[in-house]
Design a protein around this motif. Structure first.
Motif, short mmCIF file in Angstrom:
data_model
loop_
_atom_site.label_atom_id
_atom_site.label_comp_id
_atom_site.label_asym_id
_atom_site.label_seq_id
_atom_site.Cartn_x
_atom_site.Cartn_y
_atom_site.Cartn_z
N ALA A 45 0.85 -1.20 0.00
CA ALA A 45 0.00 0.00 0.00
C ALA A 45 0.88 1.24 0.00
O ALA A 45 2.12 1.16 0.10
CB ALA A 45 -0.92 -0.01 1.22
N ASP A 46 0.24 2.41 -0.12
CA ASP A 46 0.97 3.66 -0.01
C ASP A 46 1.53 3.79 1.41
O ASP A 46 0.91 3.32 2.38
CB ASP A 46 0.05 4.85 -0.28
N GLY A 47 2.67 4.42 1.53
CA GLY A 47 3.23 4.59 2.86
C GLY A 47 4.59 5.24 2.85
O GLY A 47 5.03 5.81 1.84
N VAL A 48 5.28 5.14 3.99
CA VAL A 48 6.59 5.73 4.17
C VAL A 48 7.55 4.64 4.64
O VAL A 48 7.22 3.87 5.56
CB VAL A 48 6.55 6.89 5.19
N VAL A 49 8.73 4.57 4.02
CA VAL A 49 9.74 3.59 4.40
C VAL A 49 10.38 4.06 5.72
O VAL A 49 10.92 5.17 5.80
CB VAL A 49 10.81 3.45 3.30
N VAL A 50 10.31 3.20 6.74
CA VAL A 50 10.90 3.55 8.04
C VAL A 50 12.14 2.71 8.34
O VAL A 50 12.87 3.02 9.30
CB VAL A 50 9.85 3.38 9.16
N LEU A 51 12.39 1.68 7.52
CA LEU A 51 13.59 0.86 7.69
C LEU A 51 13.98 0.26 6.35
O LEU A 51 13.13 -0.27 5.63
CB LEU A 51 13.35 -0.27 8.70
N ALA A 52 15.25 0.37 5.99
CA ALA A 52 15.78 -0.24 4.77
C ALA A 52 17.23 -0.59 5.03
O ALA A 52 18.10 0.28 5.09
CB ALA A 52 15.67 0.73 3.58
N THR A 53 17.50 -1.89 5.24
CA THR A 53 18.83 -2.32 5.63
C THR A 53 19.18 -3.66 5.01
O THR A 53 18.30 -4.46 4.69
CB THR A 53 18.93 -2.44 7.17
N GLU A 54 20.48 -3.89 4.82
CA GLU A 54 20.98 -5.19 4.38
C GLU A 54 21.54 -5.98 5.55
O GLU A 54 22.08 -7.07 5.35
CB GLU A 54 22.05 -4.99 3.30
N ASP A 55 21.40 -5.44 6.74
CA ASP A 55 21.91 -6.12 7.94
C ASP A 55 20.78 -6.22 8.96
O ASP A 55 20.80 -5.60 10.02
CB ASP A 55 23.10 -5.34 8.53
N GLY A 56 19.79 -7.00 8.59
CA GLY A 56 18.62 -7.16 9.45
C GLY A 56 18.68 -8.38 10.34
O GLY A 56 17.62 -8.85 10.80
N GLY A 57 19.87 -8.90 10.61
CA GLY A 57 20.01 -10.07 11.48
C GLY A 57 19.40 -11.30 10.81
O GLY A 57 19.71 -11.63 9.66
N GLY A 58 18.51 -11.98 11.54
CA GLY A 58 17.87 -13.17 11.00
C GLY A 58 16.96 -12.87 9.83
O GLY A 58 16.66 -13.76 9.02
N LEU A 59 16.51 -11.62 9.69
CA LEU A 59 15.64 -11.23 8.57
C LEU A 59 16.43 -10.88 7.31
O LEU A 59 15.84 -10.68 6.25
CB LEU A 59 14.76 -10.05 8.97
N GLY A 60 17.74 -10.81 7.42
CA GLY A 60 18.57 -10.50 6.25
C GLY A 60 18.30 -9.11 5.71
O GLY A 60 18.19 -8.14 6.47
N VAL A 61 18.21 -9.00 4.39
CA VAL A 61 17.88 -7.73 3.75
C VAL A 61 16.41 -7.45 4.03
O VAL A 61 15.52 -8.16 3.57
CB VAL A 61 18.16 -7.77 2.24
N ASN A 62 16.16 -6.37 4.79
CA ASN A 62 14.82 -6.14 5.33
C ASN A 62 14.37 -4.70 5.09
O ASN A 62 15.16 -3.76 5.21
CB ASN A 62 14.83 -6.45 6.83
N VAL A 63 13.07 -4.53 4.74
CA VAL A 63 12.45 -3.22 4.55
C VAL A 63 11.16 -3.20 5.34
O VAL A 63 10.38 -4.17 5.30
CB VAL A 63 12.17 -2.92 3.06
#
Length: 285
Positions: free
Chosen positions: A193-211
């Motif tokens: 949906a429409d929104g705002v990105v509050v997290l964008a990382t390639e070091d998300g721990g167990g989640l890996g590349v996470n947004v």
């Protein structure tokens, strides 16, 4: 027998007078005969006349060429500047002399005009945005989204649903906080949906590349989390506004993952995770 050259018995020579006369008489006769056969031109007037006209034609031609060069090289303003009579400039704007008659409309006497009912229309104010405080972004104003889509194109291909499960790997939880989609490695991942990105990382721990993207759905703050995407595939950054269906990355297998898939988590303002697949099915229809 040859005749003697000396003495009385010498043969007399033919008289020279006769030889000379015959020569003189034959020459005029042949000249008259030639003159009667081929008449000689008496006057050659065309040749001297042609020779005298060639220079005149050359002078006229050169004068014409020079006049053409001057006429095409000198601007029109330079010529008109010497004109004693005042003339309008070719660059002067043309005055518009068009007059428009007022438009009128004729209504037949039997026509009935019905006034519009102003009470049949209502103006509704847009719903107020949600203000969210995000540590990495600050205060975020989130406008309500009117569109909701699936995060991948082949959403019907799933590996694991929301809820209790057997841990698939060492360190994996026995309760699955999200839903796993298996559309294939490298498949585009899209914002729901429409929104705002509050997290964008390639070091998300167990989640890996996470947004993580925050949405305003019916005045309620909803966060969607996209995990295990490919390294180098991020298409968004923190604080960026995205629209429904906008690509944010690619399906991968980073972090604690047993194979390429998209791990989607969804939670509200309280942080409690809920079944994202059931929620999308209800809102997309």
């Amino acid at each position: 027998m040859s005749s003697a050259k000396h003495g009385r018995r010498a043969a007399p020579k033919p008289p020279a007078r006769l030889r000379t006369r015959s020569t003189r008489e034959s020459a005029p006769h042949s000249a008259r005969r030639d003159a009667s056969a081929t008449p000689a031109p008496v006057r050659t007037a065309p040749k001297p006349r042609t020779r005298s006209l060639r220079p005149a034609f050359s002078v006229i031609a050169m004068t014409f060429v020079g006049g053409m060069m001057i006429a095409t090289s000198v601007p029109a303003l330079a010529i008109t500047a010497t004109d004693p009579e005042p003339r309008a400039s070719v660059y002067a704007p043309v005055e518009d002399s068009i007059t428009l008659a007022p438009q009128t409309i004729e209504v037949a006497s039997e026509a009935e005009l019905e006034p519009m009912d102003s009470e049949g229309y209502a103006v509704e104010a847009a719903p107020p945005p949600i203000f969210s405080e995000v540590a990495s972004v600050g205060s975020v104003s989130i406008v309500e989204s009117d569109a909701i889509v699936w995060p991948v194109v082949s959403w019907e291909k799933r590996a694991s649903g929301f809820g209790p499960r057997s841990a698939p790997c060492s360190g994996c939880s026995t309760f699955h906080d999200g839903v796993d989609f298996n559309p294939g490695n490298g498949t585009p991942v899209m914002s729901i949906a429409d929104g705002v990105v509050v997290l964008a990382t390639e070091d998300g721990g167990g989640l890996g590349v996470n947004v993580e993207v925050q949405h305003n759905i019916g005045g309620e703050l909803i966060t969607s989390s996209y995990a295990h995407m490919q390294y180098g595939s991020l298409q968004v950054s923190e604080g960026q506004r995205v629209s429904a269906g906008q690509q944010i990355g690619l399906v991968g297998t980073t972090g604690q993952s047993t194979g390429p898939h998209l791990h989607l988590e969804m939670f509200g303002a309280d942080g409690a995770r809920f079944d994202g697949f059931a929620w999308l099915t209800e809102h997309i229809g």
